[in-house]
Scaffold this active site. Structure first.
Site, PDB file in Angstrom:
ATOM      1  N   TYR A 155       0.839  -1.202   0.000  1.00 29.85           N
ATOM      2  CA  TYR A 155       0.000   0.000   0.000  1.00 29.85           C
ATOM      3  C   TYR A 155       0.878   1.258   0.000  1.00 29.85           C
ATOM      4  O   TYR A 155       0.743   2.125  -0.862  1.00 29.85           O
ATOM      5  CB  TYR A 155      -0.905  -0.048   1.222  1.00 29.85           C
ATOM      6  CG  TYR A 155      -1.870   1.112   1.361  1.00 29.85           C
ATOM      7  CD1 TYR A 155      -2.989   1.215   0.536  1.00 29.85           C
ATOM      8  CD2 TYR A 155      -1.675   2.088   2.332  1.00 29.85           C
ATOM      9  CE1 TYR A 155      -3.888   2.268   0.684  1.00 29.85           C
ATOM     10  CE2 TYR A 155      -2.574   3.135   2.491  1.00 29.85           C
ATOM     11  CZ  TYR A 155      -3.677   3.224   1.667  1.00 29.85           C
ATOM     12  OH  TYR A 155      -4.567   4.268   1.814  1.00 29.85           O
ATOM     13  N   ASP A 156       1.791   1.326   0.976  1.00 28.16           N
ATOM     14  CA  ASP A 156       2.606   2.540   1.130  1.00 28.16           C
ATOM     15  C   ASP A 156       3.430   2.807  -0.134  1.00 28.16           C
ATOM     16  O   ASP A 156       3.451   3.923  -0.658  1.00 28.16           O
ATOM     17  CB  ASP A 156       3.582   2.409   2.311  1.00 28.16           C
ATOM     18  CG  ASP A 156       2.886   2.131   3.637  1.00 28.16           C
ATOM     19  OD1 ASP A 156       1.658   1.938   3.643  1.00 28.16           O
ATOM     20  OD2 ASP A 156       3.587   2.100   4.677  1.00 28.16           O
ATOM     21  N   GLY A 214      -1.030  -3.401  20.580  1.00 22.81           N
ATOM     22  CA  GLY A 214       0.057  -2.802  21.360  1.00 22.81           C
ATOM     23  C   GLY A 214      -0.508  -2.252  22.655  1.00 22.81           C
ATOM     24  O   GLY A 214      -1.543  -2.724  23.156  1.00 22.81           O
ATOM     25  N   ARG A 220      -3.042   8.724  16.385  1.00 25.82           N
ATOM     26  CA  ARG A 220      -3.576   9.048  15.063  1.00 25.82           C
ATOM     27  C   ARG A 220      -4.363  10.342  15.212  1.00 25.82           C
ATOM     28  O   ARG A 220      -4.716  10.760  16.325  1.00 25.82           O
ATOM     29  CB  ARG A 220      -4.513   7.946  14.535  1.00 25.82           C
ATOM     30  CG  ARG A 220      -3.845   6.601  14.241  1.00 25.82           C
ATOM     31  CD  ARG A 220      -2.854   6.664  13.094  1.00 25.82           C
ATOM     32  NE  ARG A 220      -2.338   5.348  12.738  1.00 25.82           N
ATOM     33  CZ  ARG A 220      -1.272   4.764  13.298  1.00 25.82           C
ATOM     34  NH1 ARG A 220      -0.613   5.384  14.276  1.00 25.82           N
ATOM     35  NH2 ARG A 220      -0.864   3.574  12.882  1.00 25.82           N
TER      36      ARG A 220
HETATM   37  P1  NAD Z   1     -12.635   1.955   0.615  1.00 23.16           P
HETATM   38  O1  NAD Z   1     -11.998   0.612   0.640  1.00 23.16           O
HETATM   39  O2  NAD Z   1     -13.960   2.135   1.253  1.00 23.16           O
HETATM   40  O3  NAD Z   1     -12.753   2.500  -0.874  1.00 23.16           O
HETATM   41  C1  NAD Z   1     -11.896   2.087  -1.915  1.00 23.16           C
HETATM   42  C2  NAD Z   1     -12.751   1.810  -3.147  1.00 23.16           C
HETATM   43  O4  NAD Z   1     -11.878   1.423  -4.230  1.00 23.16           O
HETATM   44  C3  NAD Z   1     -13.730   0.641  -2.921  1.00 23.16           C
HETATM   45  O5  NAD Z   1     -15.000   1.008  -3.356  1.00 23.16           O
HETATM   46  C4  NAD Z   1     -13.133  -0.485  -3.773  1.00 23.16           C
HETATM   47  O6  NAD Z   1     -14.103  -1.392  -4.240  1.00 23.16           O
HETATM   48  C5  NAD Z   1     -12.462   0.304  -4.887  1.00 23.16           C
HETATM   49  N1  NAD Z   1     -11.388  -0.446  -5.548  1.00 23.16           N
HETATM   50  C6  NAD Z   1     -10.331  -1.089  -4.961  1.00 23.16           C
HETATM   51  N2  NAD Z   1      -9.559  -1.641  -5.907  1.00 23.16           N
HETATM   52  C7  NAD Z   1     -10.123  -1.334  -7.111  1.00 23.16           C
HETATM   53  C8  NAD Z   1      -9.781  -1.624  -8.451  1.00 23.16           C
HETATM   54  N3  NAD Z   1      -8.685  -2.346  -8.779  1.00 23.16           N
HETATM   55  N4  NAD Z   1     -10.580  -1.150  -9.448  1.00 23.16           N
HETATM   56  C9  NAD Z   1     -11.699  -0.417  -9.142  1.00 23.16           C
HETATM   57  N5  NAD Z   1     -12.074  -0.127  -7.880  1.00 23.16           N
HETATM   58  C10 NAD Z   1     -11.284  -0.578  -6.875  1.00 23.16           C
HETATM   59  O7  NAD Z   1     -11.564   2.962   1.251  1.00 23.16           O
HETATM   60  P2  NAD Z   1     -11.670   4.501   1.600  1.00 23.16           P
HETATM   61  O8  NAD Z   1     -11.333   4.649   3.027  1.00 23.16           O
HETATM   62  O9  NAD Z   1     -12.922   5.071   1.071  1.00 23.16           O
HETATM   63  O10 NAD Z   1     -10.434   5.080   0.779  1.00 23.16           O
HETATM   64  C11 NAD Z   1     -10.604   5.715  -0.489  1.00 23.16           C
HETATM   65  C12 NAD Z   1      -9.248   6.206  -0.969  1.00 23.16           C
HETATM   66  O11 NAD Z   1      -8.713   7.146  -0.039  1.00 23.16           O
HETATM   67  C13 NAD Z   1      -8.219   5.098  -1.121  1.00 23.16           C
HETATM   68  O12 NAD Z   1      -7.457   5.332  -2.292  1.00 23.16           O
HETATM   69  C14 NAD Z   1      -7.347   5.237   0.096  1.00 23.16           C
HETATM   70  O13 NAD Z   1      -6.041   4.803  -0.139  1.00 23.16           O
HETATM   71  C15 NAD Z   1      -7.411   6.743   0.340  1.00 23.16           C
HETATM   72  N6  NAD Z   1      -7.179   7.031   1.766  1.00 23.16           N
HETATM   73  C16 NAD Z   1      -8.135   6.776   2.698  1.00 23.16           C
HETATM   74  C17 NAD Z   1      -7.880   7.040   4.044  1.00 23.16           C
HETATM   75  C18 NAD Z   1      -8.900   6.798   5.116  1.00 23.16           C
HETATM   76  O14 NAD Z   1      -8.595   7.008   6.302  1.00 23.16           O
HETATM   77  N7  NAD Z   1     -10.114   6.397   4.825  1.00 23.16           N
HETATM   78  C19 NAD Z   1      -6.621   7.540   4.432  1.00 23.16           C
HETATM   79  C20 NAD Z   1      -5.666   7.751   3.453  1.00 23.16           C
HETATM   80  C21 NAD Z   1      -5.958   7.510   2.119  1.00 23.16           C
HETATM   81  N1  UDP Z   2      -5.807  -0.534  15.867  1.00 25.83           N
HETATM   82  C1  UDP Z   2      -6.170  -1.053  17.102  1.00 25.83           C
HETATM   83  N2  UDP Z   2      -7.230  -1.900  17.163  1.00 25.83           N
HETATM   84  C2  UDP Z   2      -7.975  -2.230  16.074  1.00 25.83           C
HETATM   85  C3  UDP Z   2      -7.619  -1.672  14.822  1.00 25.83           C
HETATM   86  C4  UDP Z   2      -6.513  -0.831  14.755  1.00 25.83           C
HETATM   87  O1  UDP Z   2      -5.529  -0.769  18.126  1.00 25.83           O
HETATM   88  O2  UDP Z   2      -8.951  -3.004  16.218  1.00 25.83           O
HETATM   89  C5  UDP Z   2      -4.655   0.404  15.825  1.00 25.83           C
HETATM   90  C6  UDP Z   2      -3.631   0.107  14.742  1.00 25.83           C
HETATM   91  O3  UDP Z   2      -2.665  -0.806  15.191  1.00 25.83           O
HETATM   92  C7  UDP Z   2      -3.068   1.491  14.495  1.00 25.83           C
HETATM   93  C8  UDP Z   2      -4.234   2.432  14.750  1.00 25.83           C
HETATM   94  O4  UDP Z   2      -5.173   1.694  15.529  1.00 25.83           O
HETATM   95  O5  UDP Z   2      -2.042   1.770  15.421  1.00 25.83           O
HETATM   96  C9  UDP Z   2      -4.907   2.909  13.477  1.00 25.83           C
HETATM   97  O6  UDP Z   2      -5.178   1.762  12.695  1.00 25.83           O
HETATM   98  P1  UDP Z   2      -5.975   1.818  11.337  1.00 25.83           P
HETATM   99  O7  UDP Z   2      -5.932   0.453  10.738  1.00 25.83           O
HETATM  100  O8  UDP Z   2      -7.296   2.448  11.557  1.00 25.83           O
HETATM  101  O9  UDP Z   2      -5.178   2.846  10.420  1.00 25.83           O
HETATM  102  P2  UDP Z   2      -3.616   3.004  10.064  1.00 25.83           P
HETATM  103  O10 UDP Z   2      -2.776   2.092  10.886  1.00 25.83           O
HETATM  104  O11 UDP Z   2      -3.537   2.695   8.609  1.00 25.83           O
HETATM  105  O12 UDP Z   2      -3.359   4.425  10.397  1.00 25.83           O
END
Ligand code: NAD
Ligand code: UDP
Length: 338
Positions: A155-156, A214, A220
């Site tokens: 992902y990253d 942890g 966050r």
């Molecule tokens: P989500 O999983 O609800 O939405 C992602 C959407 O992308 C889903 O509808 C999924 O079906 C679609 N998708 C995945 N792979 C696909 C593919 N190959 N082709 C077409 N569609 C595909 O997640 P979200 O939280 O709504 O995140 C949306 C975007 O925002 C993502 O790109 C995510 O990386 C980014 N983002 C979200 C957060 C957050 O905290 N929610 C934080 C940072 C970045």
């Molecule tokens: N986390 C947790 N319990 C859960 C899910 C997540 O303690 O049931 C922690 C996780 O290890 C991270 C933080 O909450 O430190 C945020 O996790 P999340 O998956 O929401 O987002 P990200 O790690 O991608 O910021």
């Protein structure tokens, strides 16, 4: 002479990942602004329930497709938002190769589509590009400390490669913007999403143990979804593309233990907090520096956690969310504490 006022032309906006959590809120906001919206989604983690109410809008169209595969569109596209990617650690780690290729190949395909259409492009990037950061809060100039071999790398590093592609296209003339989104929460998260806010709320509502990974000392900063969507639209619509990525998030930082306590206080019942092993490469601290978004977009979040969390809890408690499976947790139970 009778001069009729000109109505601005309706734009056609493609939202890739539009059936997901953030994407469905974005589609809704764009329709409310009077745009024509094409939602492209493979429904990997997105859900039909998210977009069902949008089907009442004449200007909404759903296209079930994978961003990695070329799509033929009848109409000219004016704007492309690329949100297509699984975003929760358990979901994006379930098929890491798919995650990486969605972010790299999928983004390249959409950038090509933008170029062919003369469209403006916005990439949904992430605070994960900073990895486990050494500086705090994180500003956009910080290059990040990311593992390229660990379980989060698909992902990253996928998002980092996608950003690199975006800036390459920008250098060859594409009007492109990159939003680095920090942890966002709100209604329409999947109950089995696996991220912390949905896990804690669903656990508390079902009177299950709240699972802290942890010691809960990691932090966050949580942004409510309507604030984030306003930021995405502001970034897309700012006339001149910023020459860097832009952080979008809420700088209100809390520990995960404190989040658990707030959920316990919010949802009545006998839930305990239990501690499970911290997943590998879990970032210790995360908080956005949003000075650039404030200056360039005149944007700042409006909804604090003490308002957004009850809204989200109410949604999870409603019928809309009750048909789905329980939360997904990543690691086995290690020790319990009340
Ligand atoms: P989500 O999983 O609800 O939405 C992602 C959407 O992308 C889903 O509808 C999924 O079906 C679609 N998708 C995945 N792979 C696909 C593919 N190959 N082709 C077409 N569609 C595909 O997640 P979200 O939280 O709504 O995140 C949306 C975007 O925002 C993502 O790109 C995510 O990386 C980014 N983002 C979200 C957060 C957050 O905290 N929610 C934080 C940072 C970045
Ligand atoms: N986390 C947790 N319990 C859960 C899910 C997540 O303690 O049931 C922690 C996780 O290890 C991270 C933080 O909450 O430190 C945020 O996790 P999340 O998956 O929401 O987002 P990200 O790690 O991608 O910021």
């Amino acid at each position: 002479m009778n001069i009729r006022p000109q109505t601005p032309a309706k734009r056609t906006v493609l939202v890739a990942g539009g059936a997901g959590f953030i994407g469905s809120h974005l589609c809704e906001a764009l329709l409310e602004r009077g745009e024509r919206v094409i939602c492209l989604d493979s429904f990997l983690t997105g859900r039909e329930e998210n977009i069902l109410p949008l089907c009442n809008f004449r200007d909404f169209r759903m296209l079930r497709a994978d961003v990695r595969v070329p799509v033929a569109l009848r109409e000219r596209i004016d704007r492309i938002y690329n949100l297509a990617s699984p975003a929760s650690p358990p979901h994006y780690q379930a098929d890491p190769v798919h995650t990486m290729l969605t972010n790299v190949e999928g983004t390249a395909r959409l950038l090509n589509l933008a170029q062919d259409n003369g469209a403006r492009f916005l990439q949904a990037s992430t605070s994960e590009v900073y990895g486990d950061p050494e500086i705090h809060p994180q500003n956009e100039d910080y290059p990040g400390r990311v593992s390229c071999t660990g379980p989060r790398a698909c992902y990253d590093e996928g998002k980092r490669a996608a950003e690199a592609l975006c800036f390459d296209y920008a250098r060859s003339g594409l009007d492109m913007r990159v939003a680095r989104i920090f942890n966002t929460y709100g209604p329409r998260m999947r109950p089995d999403d696996g991220r912390v806010v949905s896990n804690f709320l669903v656990q508390a509502l079902n009177e299950q143990d709240i699972t802290i990974y942890g010691k809960g000392e990691q932090t966050r900063s949580f942004c409510y979804v309507s604030d984030l969507v306003a930021g995405l639209i502001a970034l897309m619509e700012v006339p001149t593309a910023p020459n860097s990525a832009i952080n979008l998030g809420n700088p209100e930082e809390i520990t995960i233990l404190e989040l658990a306590r707030q959920v316990q206080a919010l949802v009545p019942g006998n839930t305990r907090v239990v501690f499970r092993p911290l997943p590998e490469d879990d970032p210790r601290r995360r908080r956005p520096d949003i000075s650039r978004a404030r200056d360039l977009l005149h944007w700042a979040p409006q909804i604090a956690l003490d308002r957004g969390l009850p809204e989200t809890a109410a949604w999870f408690a409603s019928a809309a969310a009750s048909t789905l499976p329980p939360p997904r947790t990543t690691t086995p139970l290690s020790r319990a504490q009340s």
